[in-house]
Design an enzyme around this catalytic site. Structure first.
Site, PDB file in Angstrom:
ATOM      1  N   ASP A  92      59.267  77.905  90.810  1.00  0.00           N
ATOM      2  CA  ASP A  92      59.571  78.966  89.848  1.00  0.00           C
ATOM      3  C   ASP A  92      60.999  79.502  90.017  1.00  0.00           C
ATOM      4  O   ASP A  92      61.416  79.819  91.122  1.00  0.00           O
ATOM      5  CB  ASP A  92      58.580  80.131  90.016  1.00  0.00           C
ATOM      6  CG  ASP A  92      57.155  79.707  89.710  1.00  0.00           C
ATOM      7  OD1 ASP A  92      56.919  78.511  89.449  1.00  0.00           O
ATOM      8  OD2 ASP A  92      56.274  80.584  89.731  1.00  0.00           O
TER       9      ASP A  92
ATOM     10  N   ASP B 188      48.945  73.793  84.720  1.00  0.00           N
ATOM     11  CA  ASP B 188      49.585  74.176  85.977  1.00  0.00           C
ATOM     12  C   ASP B 188      48.771  73.684  87.174  1.00  0.00           C
ATOM     13  O   ASP B 188      47.614  74.076  87.361  1.00  0.00           O
ATOM     14  CB  ASP B 188      49.721  75.713  85.983  1.00  0.00           C
ATOM     15  CG  ASP B 188      50.646  76.204  87.066  1.00  0.00           C
ATOM     16  OD1 ASP B 188      51.083  75.401  87.901  1.00  0.00           O
ATOM     17  OD2 ASP B 188      50.919  77.426  87.084  1.00  0.00           O
TER      18      ASP B 188
HETATM   19  C1  GLA Z   1      52.966  79.077  88.838  1.00  0.00           C
HETATM   20  C2  GLA Z   1      53.855  78.567  87.690  1.00  0.00           C
HETATM   21  C3  GLA Z   1      54.414  79.749  86.923  1.00  0.00           C
HETATM   22  C4  GLA Z   1      53.288  80.634  86.401  1.00  0.00           C
HETATM   23  C5  GLA Z   1      52.355  81.032  87.528  1.00  0.00           C
HETATM   24  C6  GLA Z   1      51.094  81.700  87.018  1.00  0.00           C
HETATM   25  O1  GLA Z   1      53.689  79.764  89.800  1.00  0.00           O
HETATM   26  O2  GLA Z   1      54.880  77.769  88.200  1.00  0.00           O
HETATM   27  O3  GLA Z   1      55.230  79.300  85.871  1.00  0.00           O
HETATM   28  O4  GLA Z   1      52.582  79.929  85.407  1.00  0.00           O
HETATM   29  O5  GLA Z   1      51.947  79.916  88.315  1.00  0.00           O
HETATM   30  O6  GLA Z   1      50.246  82.090  88.048  1.00  0.00           O
END
Ligand code: GLA
Length: 491
Positions: A300, A236
């Site tokens: 997200d 990520d």
């Molecule tokens: C980001 C990612 C999510 C999740 C969060 C964790 O927002 O896009 O899918 O993994 O971080 O903090």
């Protein structure tokens, strides 16, 4: 007399309702000479006996659990006939093991901690969810990954004794936080259930929730994940974003993902690799080249400012146009399925989506050949959610071996028709009404590029709707959908 004959013929030809059905993918990619674990997903009352014809010699099947373990065979394709038998009947299915360079030949299926717990996770929670993936029956439909997301390791500077402290040992090895006392034991536990386990980190100094990440330790962290026994990595971007000078530069965006990929390639385990950088620099165009097996194409889905449905449809329908880059080994990822009990407004509660919206969500993700990663609490599954997640005809469309991402073939106002070619020559079609009131939607043969009479099947209800010519029309409720499989009859 005639009637009795008919009944007799029917009884011998039609599979008994309780006879086994073998589900999940029909093709499975591995790298040669790595640890192998595949649980044959099969539904039907237990006890069930499994057998396999043509299994490579380096693999063995446990006939009681349906688990295939061992070492993946040398480079090549192996067609295995899987068989499951119970007191009601027998099922057989061809299953191709492809030992080569490509994993995730069909979209990965599993579960993630993020949307049910955010960073409030622990060894116990993960074990309970793994137990539930088995006891709920999800494993029997092809769900196999238990993915730990953010919050498993140390949060530098945190005053909380459970997550604070030293992030690495004297040699620079990553340390889990106190809620994960023994990562190897946890991986072993999940494997002992016939499941696989995923881990999460990022290329920057910190993860999105402020936990230690891999900057400057990429190879060392990859080796640690392999030593513990993980099978999957979500990588990520988060704090690495600040290290990118030109946000549109493919080279700069690709660099950290290539580096981790190179580290994963050196390991003696298979890692399915999930790129998470929210679609920056058109990741779908280069995600496969960077070694990704799937890549998030947007922010997200859970970061819904308005309603969840608005966000789901914004993210899901915006996959249109990206189909060219999806296929076996590399998939567009519109994020997890936020159904069942999820964190919503920071509280674990039922998804705010209506039943029709949930059908549309799973329909869209399935026709998109998107990874099916459930985001809800598996220990609190209600029948409706379980049915949504375990409809094998819907899953078959998602897991189809051709690996096409479906795309819109017709749009008018709030209504759309999407289509996806399937390996057996039939076609999946999804009709959507994104509007606020009922609407008629027609799937026309000319838009679907098909001709002549078609046998139309409603996949959600497992019903043959009959023969149609020219079009199929349906009235759909607000935010509703319909998913069909069409087979040409004039061939
Ligand atoms: C980001 C990612 C999510 C999740 C969060 C964790 O927002 O896009 O899918 O993994 O971080 O903090």
């Amino acid at each position: 007399m005639k009637r009795i004959w008919c009944l007799l013929i029917f009884a011998t030809v039609a599979p008994a309702a309780d006879a086994p059905r073998i589900n999940g993918p029909k093709v499975y990619g591995v790298h040669p000479a790595r640890p192998f674990l595949y649980t044959i997903p099969a539904t039907g009352p237990r006890p069930m006996k499994f057998s396999a014809r043509g299994l490579p010699r380096s693999l063995k099947l446990d006939s009681n659990t349906g688990r295939i373990t061992g070492t993946s065979p040398e480079r090549g394709e192996y067609t295995v006939t899987l068989r499951a038998r119970n007191s009601h009947g027998t099922a057989e299915r061809a299953f191709r093991i492809v030992s080569g360079d490509t994993l995730a030949l069909t979209p990965p299926m599993g579960w993630s901690t993020w949307y049910m717990a955010y960073a409030q996770i622990s060894d116990q929670l993960v074990r309970a969810q793994a137990d539930a993936m088995v006891s709920s029956g999800l494993i029997q439909h092809g769900y196999s990954y238990i993915n730990i997301d953010d919050g498993w390791n140390v949060k530098p500077g945190s005053p909380d004794p459970e997550v604070g402290g030293a992030a690495r040992d004297g040699e620079g090895n990553l340390l889990p936080n106190k809620k994960f006392p023994d990562m190897k034991a946890l991986c072993d536990y999940v494997h002992s259930k016939g499941l696989k386990i995923g881990i999460y980190i990022g290329p920057g100094p910190l993860t999105c929730a402020g936990y230690e990440a891999s900057y400057g330790h990429e190879e060392q962290d990859a080796r640690q994940f392999a030593r513990w026994g993980f099978d999957f990595l979500k990588y990520d971007l988060c704090s690495y974003r600040k290290l990118i000078k030109d946000r549109n530069s493919v080279e700069e965006n690709e660099k950290p993902y290539l580096a981790m990929h190179a580290a994963l390639e050196k390991l003696d385990r298979d890692f399915v690799y999930n790129l998470c950088q929210y679609g920056l620099a058109n990741v779908w165009e280069w995600g496969r080249r960077a070694g990704g097996n799937f890549w998030r194409t947007t922010g997200d889905v859970g970061s819904a400012k308005a309603g969840l449905w608005e966000r789901v449809s914004e993210v899901g329908f915006s996959q249109a146009g990206k189909e060219k880059w999806a296929g076996p080994g590399g998939w567009n990822d519109p994020d997890n399925l936020l159904i069942g009990q999820i964190l919503w407004h920071r509280k674990l509660q039922p998804t705010p989506l209506t039943a029709d919206e949930q059908y549309s969500y799973v329909t869209l993700w399935s026709i998109l050949a998107a990874p099916l990663v459930f985001g809800g609490d598996m220990t609190k599954l209600d029948d409706f959610t379980l049915d949504l997640l375990t409809n094998d005809e819907v899953i078959d469309i998602n897991q189809d071996v051709l690996g096409r991402q479906g795309a819109p073939v017709w749009k008018s106002g709030d209504t759309e028709v999407w289509a996806k070619d399937l390996a057996d020559g039939s076609k999946a079609a999804a009709l959507f009404n994104r509007g606020e009131s009922e609407a008629d939607v027609a799937a026309r043969w000319r838009d679907l590029s098909i001709r002549g009479k078609q046998a139309v099947r409603d996949v959600w209800s497992h019903t043959d709707l009959g023969e149609y010519d020219g079009e199929f029309r349906a009235r759909l409720p607000k935010h509703g959908s319909r998913m069909l499989r069409l087979r040409g009859l004039n061939r």
